[in-house]
Design an enzyme around this catalytic site. Structure first.
Site, short mmCIF file in Angstrom:
data_model
loop_
_atom_site.label_atom_id
_atom_site.label_comp_id
_atom_site.label_asym_id
_atom_site.label_seq_id
_atom_site.Cartn_x
_atom_site.Cartn_y
_atom_site.Cartn_z
N LYS A 110 0.82 -1.21 0.00
CA LYS A 110 0.00 0.00 0.00
C LYS A 110 0.86 1.26 0.00
O LYS A 110 0.38 2.33 -0.38
CB LYS A 110 -0.97 -0.04 1.16
C1 LIG Z 1 -4.29 -4.64 0.86
C2 LIG Z 1 -3.45 -5.85 0.70
C3 LIG Z 1 -3.76 -6.85 -0.24
C4 LIG Z 1 -5.00 -6.80 -1.10
O1 LIG Z 1 -4.96 -5.78 -2.08
P1 LIG Z 1 -6.32 -5.26 -2.74
O2 LIG Z 1 -5.94 -4.10 -3.58
O3 LIG Z 1 -7.21 -4.88 -1.59
O4 LIG Z 1 -6.89 -6.39 -3.53
C5 LIG Z 1 -2.92 -7.94 -0.35
N1 LIG Z 1 -1.82 -8.06 0.45
C6 LIG Z 1 -1.49 -7.12 1.36
C7 LIG Z 1 -0.29 -7.33 2.22
C8 LIG Z 1 -2.28 -5.98 1.53
O5 LIG Z 1 -1.95 -5.06 2.45
#
Ligand SMILES: *Cc1c(COP(=O)(O)O)cnc(C)c1O
Length: 497
Positions: A110
């Site tokens: 993120k």
């Molecule tokens: C948020 C997240 C995901 C999922 O991503 P999306 O965009 O919500 O599908 C997968 N792995 C980690 C570590 C995350 O923080």
């Protein structure tokens, strides 16, 4: 470039306005009808990550000047924020590739978007006299990445709410030790859904009027903002560039991606890259036991009325994948009325479906598969034993699915979304079994697991996680749900008035 709601094509916004507003007033998500007009030939990407980022961002957010885009890219993807010069390096895992998205300030993917979003927001705010309070409910990763991204950004405050006792020990420490004059962190008595619902309700609550009197509007940093989607498209293009430069593929070769999926934001960015001319073969959606997307992609029925499982890949514990709404709009012929009808059915009945034609279109683009916790742990251990790669539970879900979905002669890139040290307890246990911990509380135990994992594997933990051990806890606030509006108002008065 023009943006409008997935549920109504009438009201047109610029990129800047869409970034500031986040979510459309009718509840829809902002989309553009001009994706196909933004073609980028990956063979012309001959610079590094910054160059790829400039190309993708300026194509999709063309109301930002070249100087603004350039300054945003330099600031977001500086060596201070991302420890790898490639920002998101592609590395081998057996006969496949990992796209490592976890080298940012909080060790989760993120960061890639949440380092850029504040840049885009603060530039869109410039000269408007407006101020923003970002409010976000988090189940763990988003909160810390948003706090870090928005720390000390002028004219913007950020308040993060997390469920009391509902995040991992490391995630809690990451947030509770957050510094910055414009940040606030608060536990909520309730679960994540309670916190999320309360945050959504804040946008329509009377407190917005009080905030308006001090010139503050509310916004959100969650993954439906196009300012988060656009930066994620960059690393699909850049992965291709890296494979080309390494001689693993030839220009024009198709490659497949497997994406650990929760809210469908990450994999949707891959779809956008495909529409923009990247030779993407299949995008494989990997789910944990909450396999609502696997079911949808197999049957055409999206049904959120199902058991919710708490898993060891918590960032994918989601039953309503918000960003799927954009895929429905784009793949179903840009039809806002049909998109709105489906999402209304989801809200009122908890289910919607697509017909055989539309399902076939989805299947021609997306593969899918799911793995439960036992399979995730097996994958963590097997990855370590057979490839020498230490992967986190989210990445492990994707790797396990990728092994099934791998096509002969097509390179497979697995998106790696978090440092294994963010989930050191589950990763250690999957490989070596339980540790006899000496510490009493979970926070201190997490560091025992961190040390043991490092000692046993020789893989260094990222400094942003190992350094938490000595950081003072700055935030101990706990609030009841009905008190959140007053909490936000008090924070805005203290930090933005
Ligand atoms: C948020 C997240 C995901 C999922 O991503 P999306 O965009 O919500 O599908 C997968 N792995 C980690 C570590 C995350 O923080």
């Amino acid at each position: 470039m023009q943006y409008h709601s997935t549920r109504n094509p009438e009201e047109i916004l610029s990129g800047r306005e869409a970034v500031l507003q986040g979510l459309a007033r009718d509840g829809g998500l902002f989309v553009t009808d001009s994706l196909d007009g933004c073609q980028i030939d990956p063979a012309t990407l001959t610079g590094g990550y910054h160059d790829t980022a400039r190309r993708v961002l300026s194509a999709l957010l063309d109301d930002y000047s070249a100087e603004e885009i350039n300054a945003s890219v330099e600031a977001a993807y500086s060596a201070k924020n991302f420890s790898s010069p490639d920002v998101t390096p592609v590395t081998p895992i057996g006969d496949m590739h990992l796209l490592e998205l976890y080298h940012g300030p909080t060790a989760a993917f993120k960061d890639v978007a949440l380092c850029m979003l504040p840049q885009l927001m603060s530039r869109a705010l410039e000269g408007t006299g407006r101020k923003l309070m970002i409010i976000t409910a988090t189940s763990g990763d988003t909160g810390k990445a948003a706090l870090s991204g928005f720390q000390d950004v002028p004219g913007i405050g950020i308040t993060v709410f997390y469920p009391e006792g509902g995040v991992s020990a490391v995630q809690h420490l990451q947030m509770a030790t957050q510094e910055g004059a414009n940040v606030a962190v608060c536990a909520v008595r309730g679960n994540f859904d309670d916190a999320q619902t309360a945050v959504k309700a804040l946008f329509a609550s009377p407190v917005t009027k009080d905030l308006g009197e001090i010139g503050v509007s509310l916004s959100s940093a969650n993954s439906i903002n196009i300012g988060r989607l656009v930066p994620q498209i960059v690393y699909y293009f850049d992965a291709y560039r890296q494979l080309l430069q390494a001689g693993k593929i030839k220009a024009g070769d198709e490659i497949d991606f497997t994406v650990p999926t929760g809210n469908f934001g990450d994999v949707l960015a891959g779809y956008c890259a495909k529409r923009m001319g990247l030779p993407v073969g299949r995008l494989v959606v990997a789910s944990n036991a909450n396999d609502v997307l696997t079911e949808f992609l197999e049957t055409g029925v999206y049904n959120r009325k199902r058991t919710f499982y708490k898993t060891i890949s918590p960032s994918m514990d989601i039953l309503v994948s918000s960003n799927l709404e954009r895929a429905l709009y784009w793949i179903d012929g840009h039809d806002a009325a049909r998109t709105r009808a489906r999402l209304e059915a989801l809200k009122s009945e908890g289910v919607y479906s697509v017909d055989a034609d539309l399902l076939a279109k989805f299947k021609s683009i997306f593969g899918c598969g799911s793995v439960d916790d036992a399979g995730t742990k097996d994958a963590i251990r097997e990855a370590w034993e057979t490839t020498g790669r230490l992967i986190d539970p989210h990445t492990a879900v994707a790797w396990a699915v990728a092994r099934r979905e791998r096509r002969a002669g097509v390179e497979m890139v697995v998106l790696s979304t978090a440092s294994p040290y963010k989930f050191c307890r589950d990763v250690y246990t999957a490989i070596y079994g339980e540790l006899k911990t000496k510490a009493a509380d979970e926070g201190a135990q997490a560091f025992e697991y961190m040390d043991a994992l490092a000692d046993n594997t020789g893989v260094e933990p990222p400094a942003c996680l190992s350094g938490l051990r000595t950081k003072p806890v700055l935030w101990k606030d706990v609030e009841n749900i009905p008190d959140l509006p007053q909490y936000v108002l008090a924070q805005a008065r203290a930090k933005l008035a």
